[in-house]
Design a protein around this motif. Structure first.
Motif, PDB file in Angstrom:
ATOM      1  N   THR A  76       0.818  -1.202   0.000  1.00  0.00           N
ATOM      2  CA  THR A  76       0.000   0.000   0.000  1.00  0.00           C
ATOM      3  C   THR A  76       0.856   1.258   0.000  1.00  0.00           C
ATOM      4  OG1 THR A  76      -0.124  -0.117   2.413  1.00  0.00           O
ATOM      5  CG2 THR A  76      -1.927  -1.111   1.182  1.00  0.00           C
ATOM      6  N   PHE A  77       0.192   2.372  -0.269  1.00  0.00           N
ATOM      7  CA  PHE A  77       0.828   3.688  -0.269  1.00  0.00           C
ATOM      8  C   PHE A  77       0.842   4.239   1.156  1.00  0.00           C
ATOM      9  CE2 PHE A  77       0.259   8.318  -0.360  1.00  0.00           C
ATOM     10  CZ  PHE A  77       1.357   8.711  -1.109  1.00  0.00           C
ATOM     11  N   ASN A  78       1.986   4.809   1.556  1.00  0.00           N
ATOM     12  CA  ASN A  78       2.138   5.336   2.910  1.00  0.00           C
ATOM     13  C   ASN A  78       2.952   6.617   2.910  1.00  0.00           C
ATOM     14  OD1 ASN A  78       1.272   2.809   4.687  1.00  0.00           O
ATOM     15  ND2 ASN A  78       2.598   2.042   3.058  1.00  0.00           N
ATOM     16  N   VAL A  79       2.617   7.493   3.822  1.00  0.00           N
ATOM     17  CA  VAL A  79       3.390   8.712   4.077  1.00  0.00           C
ATOM     18  C   VAL A  79       3.752   8.721   5.559  1.00  0.00           C
ATOM     19  CG1 VAL A  79       3.337  11.240   4.156  1.00  0.00           C
ATOM     20  CG2 VAL A  79       2.304  10.025   2.216  1.00  0.00           C
ATOM     21  N   GLY A  80       5.031   8.927   5.860  1.00  0.00           N
ATOM     22  CA  GLY A  80       5.476   9.044   7.238  1.00  0.00           C
ATOM     23  C   GLY A  80       5.846   7.734   7.911  1.00  0.00           C
ATOM     24  N   LEU A  81       5.618   6.615   7.237  1.00  0.00           N
ATOM     25  CA  LEU A  81       5.968   5.291   7.742  1.00  0.00           C
ATOM     26  C   LEU A  81       5.866   4.305   6.596  1.00  0.00           C
ATOM     27  CD1 LEU A  81       3.016   3.700   9.766  1.00  0.00           C
ATOM     28  CD2 LEU A  81       2.744   5.563   8.113  1.00  0.00           C
ATOM     29  N   ASP A  82       6.277   3.062   6.845  1.00  0.00           N
ATOM     30  CA  ASP A  82       6.125   2.008   5.850  1.00  0.00           C
ATOM     31  C   ASP A  82       5.382   0.850   6.496  1.00  0.00           C
ATOM     32  OD1 ASP A  82       6.284   0.531   3.564  1.00  0.00           O
ATOM     33  OD2 ASP A  82       8.469   0.353   3.532  1.00  0.00           O
ATOM     34  N   THR A  83       4.519   0.216   5.734  1.00  0.00           N
ATOM     35  CA  THR A  83       3.798  -0.962   6.212  1.00  0.00           C
ATOM     36  C   THR A  83       4.098  -2.107   5.262  1.00  0.00           C
ATOM     37  OG1 THR A  83       1.824  -0.336   4.955  1.00  0.00           O
ATOM     38  CG2 THR A  83       1.953   0.415   7.233  1.00  0.00           C
ATOM     39  N   GLY A  84       3.817  -3.310   5.685  1.00  0.00           N
ATOM     40  CA  GLY A  84       4.094  -4.468   4.838  1.00  0.00           C
ATOM     41  C   GLY A  84       5.562  -4.819   4.859  1.00  0.00           C
ATOM     42  N   THR A  85       6.257  -4.600   3.744  1.00  0.00           N
ATOM     43  CA  THR A  85       7.684  -4.893   3.648  1.00  0.00           C
ATOM     44  C   THR A  85       8.435  -3.675   3.140  1.00  0.00           C
ATOM     45  OG1 THR A  85       7.485  -5.743   1.383  1.00  0.00           O
ATOM     46  CG2 THR A  85       7.218  -7.326   3.180  1.00  0.00           C
TER      47      THR A  85
END
Length: 743
Positions: A689-698
């Motif tokens: 997914t798209f993220n701003v300010g952090l990363d999710t998933g891998t």
């Protein structure tokens, strides 16, 4: 319903892969040998849930390839509500676990709207725990939801796997209902990601299957073994013929030792995934038994939503997103991931030879609707209190649309005339309950006619005959250059008497032209009735063609603070950076002592990008399907205070996946600038997914950071400015022409 399981993969239908749970249902109930799906996942699931043909409920293809035609727009109509809503309104608790590939893409984010989600009024499930889309990592599923809220239970849980986690969820709800409302009837729709790619079993299961040495003799010998097993089990007639091996899939004895080693590893991991998935399904069924309710529970176990998948292409894939971007890994490239195959460091798929073997004794595979290799799936059904012919075999021709009327008859409920104030279209399936009694084991089938269609390949079954039009291009030949075919003229029709020729091995088209002509006319009538027309052999064109959007034409995206888990950038929920120029500008504040962390990302370990600070230094990374990572990096860490960071990409020329030059600036000064010869042409990771300010998933580069990698400074403003789509005029013209003339 499992995913992408060929007819002959499980032991229950002659395969060598142990599936004791499916065996258990077959041995306590009935085994159906002529049960059919649509040849692809979204369409099969729409048909399963609604009891209507997939084009009737606007799901002629997967939702990713939706078009505006009535049979293909991916929006299940309100006059064809699913079994969940019908049973919910009759007092049932309804819960759904696993895959939902039936939410229109433009409604697939946490912003909704949610009326087409599992918990909405069309599908009607009280509770949902699963993932939205084609597939997901079982180790780090970044498109996982509880009801409509994104969740990440894998964070901080090494060894966590969704196959087990969703079984735990279902078992928990069974126990809760049994203790809180023990008399309330329930329905569970259980749809694990197994065994769609990525094949992600636990090491325990890989070791167990590898030690069995099931596949060391190769796919041709495996096919012979399965064929003999099937006759012993009685799941095919004794006079059934084994169909020919295709010329464009290599014979096992022509392969190099290295290729054989790779392909055996792929098969072991896949088999471990199927066995693991079946085991966890068994835990759910055992929970119903432990609650004392299994005797009066109807269990329908559909082994696969289509035939075995050919999408691993000739050599298999260490990364499914490679072939989705027109990269076909070689044996040598795949071998670099041999030891990691099936772990979270791969997103793997087996070579196509295994797919053909796991569809024994039939021709073709998933995606092909003309032949049983694409549409015939094993199914077992048990209800101890009602079905007494334990271990019986049923050979009547049936289709996935027949499940809903079977459930309604079992529950003693009529087909609804109106739901939520909307008159309902008639259910198009027929109940299979007439087959339950031993005295009716050989009763004439009540499904006398059934059409099939997928990507232009098509068939029509009627009274023991089937006319079949197979595709011109094999589905495992994936290239951006493959032109669509003339569906009406290029697809050759074949004719089979399946009463005598169970496997479609004896083509009678030239001997019986009048019979074939009558069958073709019947297909035209059925296709008109169920919204199948216009036909098309378009895959890529439909995938990248424009879809509806709640922000049509949006080219400016502005964020402050954190935004996470936004899917489907190609439909306007987030910025899509593919095949265009763009500029990303981040106004940040760095505290005393410095900062690091993610500014903006989409994708992860197997494809995507990230813009972040690493030990205080600005970095932009493009991950090109795991085969290459291209970076732009500043030499110095940012000092405390306010800064403006800019990443500007200029594409060289119009076209899919073209290269260009990027410039990284810090406070207006160039920190790094260099070209990237190529870019991703088609897609990022759909499970990320798209993220701003952090990363999710891998992470896009595990060597740089690990998720969630929250930014430790402050993002005052982050802006993404997109240039126009730079698909070449010729490519755009081709896509538009295909969509206009071929669809």
């Amino acid at each position: 319903m499992t995913d992408d399981v060929g007819f002959s993969a499980p032991s229950t239908f002659g395969g060598v892969i142990p599936t004791p749970t499916l065996d258990r249902i077959a041995q306590t109930g009935l085994r159906y040998t002529a049960f059919h799906t649509t040849a692809l996942c979204s369409p099969t699931r729409a048909a399963l849930l609604t009891g209507r043909n997939h084009h009737s409920v606007s799901t002629g293809v997967v939702v990713d390839q939706a078009t505006g035609y009535p049979g293909y727009n991916s929006v299940i109509p309100r006059d064809a509500v699913a079994i969940g809503e019908i049973l919910r309104q009759n007092g049932y608790d309804t819960s759904w676990y696993g895959k939902d590939h039936n939410v229109p893409q433009w409604e697939g984010s946490q912003a909704g709207p949610f009326h087409n989600w599992p918990t909405g009024p069309i599908k009607g499930f009280d509770y949902y725990y699963g993932f939205a889309g084609d597939d997901t990592s079982q180790w780090q599923p970044n498109n996982l939801f509880r009801n409509t809220t994104p969740i990440q239970p894998f964070l901080g849980n090494p060894g966590w796997n969704l196959i087990t986690a969703m079984a735990d969820e279902a078992i928990g709800r069974i126990k809760m209902l049994n203790e809180v409302q023990p008399d309330r009837p329930f329905m569970i729709y259980y749809a694990p990601g197994g065994t769609h790619s990525p094949h992600h079993p636990t090491k325990e299961w890989v070791d167990k299957i590898s030690n069995m040495k099931l596949f060391d003799e190769g796919w041709n010998k495996l096919r012979e073994t399965i064929f003999a097993n099937q006759k012993k089990l009685g799941v095919i007639p004794q006079n059934a013929q084994l169909t020919a091996w295709p010329k464009d899939i290599p014979q096992w004895d022509t392969l190099s030792p290295e290729a054989k080693k790779l392909y055996i590893r792929q098969a072991d991991v896949y088999a471990a995934y199927l066995a693991y998935t079946d085991n966890e399904i068994g835990r759910v069924i055992q929970a119903i038994s432990d609650a004392g309710k299994l005797d009066n529970t109807l269990v329908i176990y559909v082994s696969g939503d289509n035939g075995a998948s050919p999408e691993g292409t000739v050599h298999g894939l260490f990364n499914e997103f490679a072939v989705a971007n027109a990269v076909n890994p070689t044996v040598e490239q795949n071998m670099k991931f041999y030891d990691a195959w099936g772990t979270d460091q791969t997103y793997p798929h087996y070579a196509v030879g295994w797919a053909w073997a796991w569809d024994t004794p039939y021709q073709w595979t998933k995606e092909v609707a003309s032949h049983f290799g694409g549409t015939r799936n094993g199914m077992a059904m048990a209800w101890p209190a009602r079905i007494k012919d334990a271990g019986g075999i049923r050979n009547q021709f049936h289709h996935v649309i027949d499940v809903v009327p079977t459930l309604l008859e079992a529950a003693g409920l009529p087909q609804p005339v109106s739901v939520n104030g909307i008159a309902q279209k008639p259910i198009e399936g027929v109940s299979m309950a007439y087959t339950w009694d031993k005295a009716d084991a050989n009763a004439p089938g009540k499904r006398t006619t059934q059409y099939f269609e997928m990507f232009g390949s098509r068939a029509i079954y009627h009274d023991g005959w089937i006319a079949s039009a197979p595709p011109v291009h094999a589905p495992w030949v994936m290239t951006l250059d493959k032109p669509p075919s003339d569906v009406m003229n290029d697809f050759p029709w074949e004719l089979y008497n399946v009463t005598e020729d169970w496997t479609q091995s004896n083509n009678l088209a030239t001997k019986m032209p009048e019979k074939l002509r009558a069958m073709q006319q019947l297909f035209a009538m059925e296709a008109t009735k169920y919204q199948v027309f216009p036909l098309a052999d378009t895959r890529l064109e439909r995938f990248i063609s424009p879809k509806p959007s709640y922000t049509p034409g949006r080219t400016l995206f502005t964020y402050s603070g954190e935004v996470s888990n936004v899917p489907f950038p190609d439909t306007g929920s987030a910025p899509s950076l593919l095949n265009r120029s763009y500029t990303i500008t981040a106004d940040v504040e760095i505290p005393q002592g410095g900062a690091e962390g993610m500014l903006m990302t989409d994708g992860g370990r197997f494809a995507g990008y990230g813009f972040y600070l690493l030990k205080g230094r600005p970095v932009f990374t493009w991950n090109l399907v795991g085969l290459e990572r291209v970076k732009w990096q500043a030499k110095e860490a940012l000092a405390p205070g306010k800064h403006t960071l800019e990443f500007d990409w200029k594409v060289d020329s119009p076209g899919l996946g073209k290269g260009g030059t990027a410039t990284l600036k810090v406070d207006g000064k160039v920190a790094d600038s260099h070209p990237m010869p190529r870019s991703l042409p088609i897609t990022l990771m759909w499970d990320e997914t798209f993220n701003v300010g952090l990363d999710t998933g891998t992470s896009v580069d595990d060597q740089d950071y690990q998720v969630p990698f929250k930014f430790t400074g402050k993002i005052n403003k982050l802006t993404v400015k997109l240039g126009p789509s730079e698909i070449a005029v010729a490519e755009k013209s081709k896509i538009e022409k295909a969509m206009r003339d071929k669809q």
